[in-house]
Write an enzyme that holds these catalytic residues in place. Structure first.
Site, short mmCIF file in Angstrom:
data_model
loop_
_atom_site.label_atom_id
_atom_site.label_comp_id
_atom_site.label_asym_id
_atom_site.label_seq_id
_atom_site.Cartn_x
_atom_site.Cartn_y
_atom_site.Cartn_z
N LYS A 177 0.52 14.22 7.48
CA LYS A 177 0.14 13.88 8.86
C LYS A 177 -0.91 14.85 9.39
CE LYS A 177 2.89 10.35 9.57
NZ LYS A 177 4.34 10.48 9.75
N LYS A 214 1.50 3.52 -1.67
CA LYS A 214 2.49 2.50 -1.27
C LYS A 214 1.94 1.65 -0.13
CE LYS A 214 4.61 5.52 2.17
NZ LYS A 214 5.19 5.04 3.38
N LYS A 273 2.19 0.65 7.10
CA LYS A 273 1.77 -0.07 8.31
C LYS A 273 0.33 0.22 8.69
CE LYS A 273 6.20 0.01 10.63
NZ LYS A 273 6.49 1.45 10.52
P1 ADP Z 1 5.68 2.89 7.49
O1 ADP Z 1 5.57 3.94 6.42
O2 ADP Z 1 5.17 1.56 7.06
O3 ADP Z 1 5.15 3.30 8.85
P2 ADP Z 1 8.33 3.56 8.44
O4 ADP Z 1 7.97 5.00 8.29
O5 ADP Z 1 8.59 3.03 9.80
O6 ADP Z 1 7.24 2.65 7.72
O7 ADP Z 1 9.55 3.27 7.49
C1 ADP Z 1 10.50 2.26 7.71
C2 ADP Z 1 11.30 2.02 6.45
O8 ADP Z 1 10.51 1.32 5.51
C3 ADP Z 1 11.77 3.31 5.76
O9 ADP Z 1 13.08 3.08 5.28
C4 ADP Z 1 10.82 3.45 4.61
O10 ADP Z 1 11.40 4.13 3.51
C5 ADP Z 1 10.55 1.99 4.25
N1 ADP Z 1 9.23 1.84 3.61
C6 ADP Z 1 8.01 1.99 4.17
N2 ADP Z 1 7.03 1.74 3.28
C7 ADP Z 1 7.65 1.44 2.11
C8 ADP Z 1 7.21 1.06 0.80
N3 ADP Z 1 5.91 0.90 0.52
N4 ADP Z 1 8.15 0.82 -0.15
C9 ADP Z 1 9.48 0.94 0.11
N5 ADP Z 1 9.96 1.27 1.32
C10 ADP Z 1 9.07 1.51 2.32
#
Ligand code: ADP
Length: 323
Positions: free
Chosen positions: A107, A189, A192
């Site tokens: 971050k 990965k 969002k």
């Molecule tokens: P992002 O990284 O998309 O902003 P969040 O941090 O809000 O998502 O994470 C929400 C949930 O989604 C968490 O449990 C996270 O481990 C899961 N998650 C996010 N991206 C992935 C991914 N590419 N593969 C598997 N799980 C994911």
């Protein structure tokens, strides 16, 4: 217990890393799931977008099968006890270890002009979310493993310093490895906010899905016995996640006869069949303000009841009780 930040559209990573397990767990566990709106403030520049994002995350969770009657489904900021436990846990968190957390370092790289204290203490707030319900199982994707280790540390430190209140929480995927849904560009990965053209969203329409998959990275293969490159293995993984078979494609890869265009076409059609019903359902729910308000109120009530009990135990253990 688990949560998702309202910072944008939910994607396949959120679905297979988190949501799918929420839905499976709600049948046999006492569950708390939340929209992590306070966490979103660590990175979100424009809070005018927050309301829309929160409604979208609520709707996409429900459209994916989460039943607000069966679980406590709430907004983090509607449960102010979260902030109180966060403050108590901050006394047990060391700046040095927080600075070393890989997600913090990422971050800092992404937003060097906004390295706020909330960003640094993100894992403490996340521990507060989990420990607030004395939860033991946390359905999350692979990227969250380290945060869970930190939550266990805070639970143990609290118990050692003040007395036994918190069980140790563990990342949970029904006994299987945690999931990491790869991005379509072969690197990293789905997420969002990064690599939007390489991420499949639950709100994507059919054309967007076809376009993104047709542009997915592939590499020419394969001599017999040669390792499958990550970009191709990622497509195989996505195919399996949406119910497709990959054995024949893998054999073709090894023979050097694989036709990526054909495989991508099948993957796109399977993806469309998977995403379309969720997208359509979510759209209807998102526009039903009265229903969403009812969901949030019901969730906050259940979550606060559980939070209140934990905070009383925590304060009692610390000695914050003077009557
Ligand atoms: P992002 O990284 O998309 O902003 P969040 O941090 O809000 O998502 O994470 C929400 C949930 O989604 C968490 O449990 C996270 O481990 C899961 N998650 C996010 N991206 C992935 C991914 N590419 N593969 C598997 N799980 C994911």
């Amino acid at each position: 217990m688990s949560g998702i930040r309202p910072t944008g559209f939910l994607h396949l990573g959120n679905y297979f890393g988190a949501l799918r397990n929420y839905v499976r767990m709600q049948e046999s566990y006492n569950c708390y799931f939340m929209v992590a709106d306070l966490h979103a403030l660590t990175t979100l520049k424009d809070t005018k977008e927050l309301k829309g994002h929160v409604r979208r995350v609520l709707a996409e969770n429900i459209a994916s099968g989460l039943d607000p009657e069966k679980v406590a489904f709430y907004c983090q900021s509607h449960v102010p006890e979260t902030a109180e436990l966060y403050l108590l846990l901050n006394m047990l968190a060391y700046v040095g270890e927080l600075e070393k957390t890989p997600t913090f370092k990422d971050k800092v790289r992404l937003q060097p002009m906004n390295v706020n204290a909330g960003l640094l203490t993100y894992p403490v707030l996340q521990a507060a979310d989990i420990l607030l319900h004395r939860a033991t199982l946390v359905p999350v994707g692979k990227d969250q493993e380290q945060h869970l280790e930190m939550a266990r540390n805070y639970a143990n430190r609290f118990n050692q310093r003040y007395g036994e209140v918190f069980p140790e929480p563990y990342a949970f995927n029904f006994g299987e490895d945690l999931v990491k849904v790869p991005s379509l560009d072969g690197a990293g990965k789905m997420s969002k906010s990064e690599n939007q053209l390489a991420t499949l969203y639950l709100a994507d329409d059919d054309d967007a899905i076809r376009k993104k998959i047709s542009k997915a990275k592939t590499e020419s293969g394969g001599a017999p016995g040669a390792p499958v490159p990550d970009s191709v293995a990622n497509l195989f993984q996505l195919m399996r996640l949406v119910g497709g078979e990959t054995a024949a494609y893998e054999a073709q890869f090894n023979e050097g006869t694989i036709r990526y265009g054909d495989m991508k076409k099948e993957l796109a059609e399977r993806m469309i069949a998977f995403i379309t019903p969720i997208r359509e359902k979510a759209e209807a729910i998102r526009n039903d303000e009265a229903y969403l308000r009812k969901v949030m109120d019901m969730g906050a009530e259940k979550a606060r009841a559980s939070a209140k009990v934990t905070l009383e135990l925590a304060k009692e253990a610390i000695g914050l009780n003077y009557y």
